[in-house]
Design a protein around this motif. Structure first.
Motif, short mmCIF file in Angstrom:
data_model
loop_
_atom_site.label_atom_id
_atom_site.label_comp_id
_atom_site.label_asym_id
_atom_site.label_seq_id
_atom_site.Cartn_x
_atom_site.Cartn_y
_atom_site.Cartn_z
N GLN A 1 0.34 32.78 3.39
CA GLN A 1 0.26 32.82 4.85
C GLN A 1 -0.19 31.46 5.37
OE1 GLN A 1 1.31 35.44 6.61
NE2 GLN A 1 1.76 36.51 4.68
N PRO A 2 0.07 31.13 6.63
CA PRO A 2 -0.42 29.87 7.18
C PRO A 2 -1.93 29.74 6.98
CG PRO A 2 1.13 30.88 8.69
CD PRO A 2 0.87 31.89 7.60
N GLY A 3 -2.34 28.58 6.48
CA GLY A 3 -3.75 28.32 6.22
C GLY A 3 -4.26 28.86 4.90
N GLU A 4 -3.46 29.63 4.19
CA GLU A 4 -3.88 30.24 2.93
C GLU A 4 -3.59 29.30 1.77
OE1 GLU A 4 -3.39 34.54 0.66
OE2 GLU A 4 -1.80 33.87 1.99
N ARG A 5 -4.43 29.37 0.74
CA ARG A 5 -4.21 28.60 -0.48
C ARG A 5 -4.24 29.56 -1.67
NH1 ARG A 5 -9.29 27.42 1.38
NH2 ARG A 5 -10.99 27.97 -0.03
N TYR B 1 -3.84 8.38 -21.16
CA TYR B 1 -2.94 8.80 -20.08
C TYR B 1 -3.54 9.98 -19.33
CZ TYR B 1 0.57 5.83 -22.19
OH TYR B 1 1.25 4.76 -22.68
N GLU B 2 -3.03 10.23 -18.15
CA GLU B 2 -3.37 11.40 -17.36
C GLU B 2 -2.08 11.97 -16.81
OE1 GLU B 2 -4.86 11.06 -13.37
OE2 GLU B 2 -4.10 9.02 -13.16
N MET B 3 -2.14 13.22 -16.34
CA MET B 3 -1.02 13.80 -15.64
C MET B 3 -1.48 14.04 -14.20
SD MET B 3 1.04 17.38 -16.37
CE MET B 3 1.88 16.79 -17.83
N GLN B 4 -0.81 13.38 -13.26
CA GLN B 4 -1.11 13.58 -11.85
C GLN B 4 -0.19 14.66 -11.30
OE1 GLN B 4 -0.49 9.77 -10.00
NE2 GLN B 4 -1.99 8.76 -11.28
N ILE B 5 -0.79 15.65 -10.63
CA ILE B 5 -0.01 16.72 -10.02
C ILE B 5 0.11 16.40 -8.54
CG2 ILE B 5 0.24 19.21 -9.71
CD1 ILE B 5 0.18 18.21 -12.67
N ARG B 6 1.32 16.28 -8.07
CA ARG B 6 1.59 15.84 -6.70
C ARG B 6 2.46 16.85 -5.95
NH1 ARG B 6 3.12 9.46 -7.53
NH2 ARG B 6 1.30 8.89 -8.76
N PRO B 7 2.37 16.83 -4.62
CA PRO B 7 3.23 17.72 -3.82
C PRO B 7 4.69 17.33 -3.94
CG PRO B 7 1.48 16.74 -2.47
CD PRO B 7 1.47 16.03 -3.79
N ARG B 8 5.56 18.28 -3.64
CA ARG B 8 6.99 18.00 -3.51
C ARG B 8 7.24 17.68 -2.05
NH1 ARG B 8 10.86 21.60 -4.59
NH2 ARG B 8 12.20 19.86 -5.10
N ALA C 1 6.71 19.91 1.57
CA ALA C 1 5.75 19.44 2.57
C ALA C 1 6.42 19.27 3.93
CB ALA C 1 5.12 18.13 2.11
N LEU C 2 7.57 18.61 3.95
CA LEU C 2 8.26 18.35 5.22
C LEU C 2 8.81 19.62 5.86
CD1 LEU C 2 9.44 16.41 7.32
CD2 LEU C 2 11.47 16.22 5.85
N LYS C 3 9.51 20.43 5.07
CA LYS C 3 10.20 21.60 5.63
C LYS C 3 9.29 22.78 5.89
CE LYS C 3 14.42 20.27 3.22
NZ LYS C 3 15.31 20.59 2.10
N HIS C 4 8.22 22.94 5.08
CA HIS C 4 7.42 24.16 5.18
C HIS C 4 5.92 23.93 5.30
CE1 HIS C 4 11.09 26.27 4.10
NE2 HIS C 4 11.23 25.43 3.08
N GLY C 5 5.46 22.69 5.17
CA GLY C 5 4.02 22.42 5.24
C GLY C 5 3.28 22.83 3.98
N SER D 1 3.37 26.77 9.91
CA SER D 1 3.11 27.81 10.90
C SER D 1 3.72 29.16 10.53
CB SER D 1 3.63 27.38 12.28
OG SER D 1 5.02 27.09 12.19
N GLU D 2 4.46 29.20 9.43
CA GLU D 2 5.13 30.43 8.99
C GLU D 2 4.70 30.81 7.58
OE1 GLU D 2 7.21 32.18 10.96
OE2 GLU D 2 6.94 30.70 12.57
N PRO D 3 4.72 32.10 7.24
CA PRO D 3 4.48 32.49 5.84
C PRO D 3 5.53 31.84 4.94
CG PRO D 3 4.42 34.40 7.27
CD PRO D 3 4.94 33.25 8.10
N PHE D 4 5.14 31.54 3.69
CA PHE D 4 6.06 30.90 2.76
C PHE D 4 6.03 31.64 1.44
CE2 PHE D 4 7.15 27.86 -0.59
CZ PHE D 4 8.39 27.45 -0.14
N GLU D 5 7.21 32.03 0.95
CA GLU D 5 7.30 32.74 -0.32
C GLU D 5 7.45 31.75 -1.47
OE1 GLU D 5 9.97 35.99 -2.80
OE2 GLU D 5 10.56 35.46 -0.76
#
Length: 160
Positions: A53-57, A72-79, A83-87, A114-118
């Motif tokens: 839901q919006p604001g939910e983690r 070495y390390e593994m960095q986990i990054r957003p797609r 991010a652009l299409k769904h926040g 602003s919308e729920p995301f599956e």
């Protein structure tokens, strides 16, 4: 370390699937030959996705554990598309997986939209970048060297 097709050095990340993990969900892989990040996929024990839901983690499981080479390390990054299409992004971007960590690999996602995301089972949820690590030494001193910027903080170098 291994080598790629061109003979260049390649860091090998050893991967173990959790006993419950769906083996049909792909291991991390690069979408293109020039990609820096390998796509990580959601792998839910129930095979059912979740709705953020919006604001939910949520901590989204990958069903994987990894062993990263020392230095070495593994960095986990957003797609960027999520991010652009769904926040959808990572709360702790970038997340760091240290070379000596052997626990479950999960991704902490948050819905800033602003919308729920599956998040579907098997969906690409983040990207992993393997990078060298330099461990610094820390030395206490009496004074620091003088620079043009000095102690100027956020925004001190201008707005353009």
């Amino acid at each position: 370390m291994g080598q790629d097709e061109a003979g260049a050095a390649r860091v090998i990340v050893e991967v173990v699937r959790e006993a419950w993990a769906d083996r049909s969900v792909a291991l991390p892989d690069y979408a293109t030959s020039g990609a820096a990040g390998a796509d990580l996929r959601a792998n839910f024990e129930t095979r059912a996705g979740i709705v953020l839901q919006p604001g939910e983690r949520a901590l989204v499981p990958t069903g994987l554990r990894v062993a990263i080479a020392d230095g070495y390390e593994m960095q986990i990054r957003p797609r960027s598309g999520l991010a652009l299409k769904h926040g959808i992004t990572l709360v702790n971007a970038p997340g760091t997986i240290d070379a000596d960590y052997r626990g479950p690999l999960g991704v902490i996602l948050i819905n800033l939209g602003s919308e729920p995301f599956e998040i579907a089972h098997g969906a690409r949820i983040a990207q992993a970048v393997v990078a060298p690590v330099v461990q610094a030494g820390f030395a206490e001193v009496e004074t620091l060297s003088v620079t043009q910027r000095g102690g100027g903080g956020f925004g001190s170098t201008g707005t353009d």
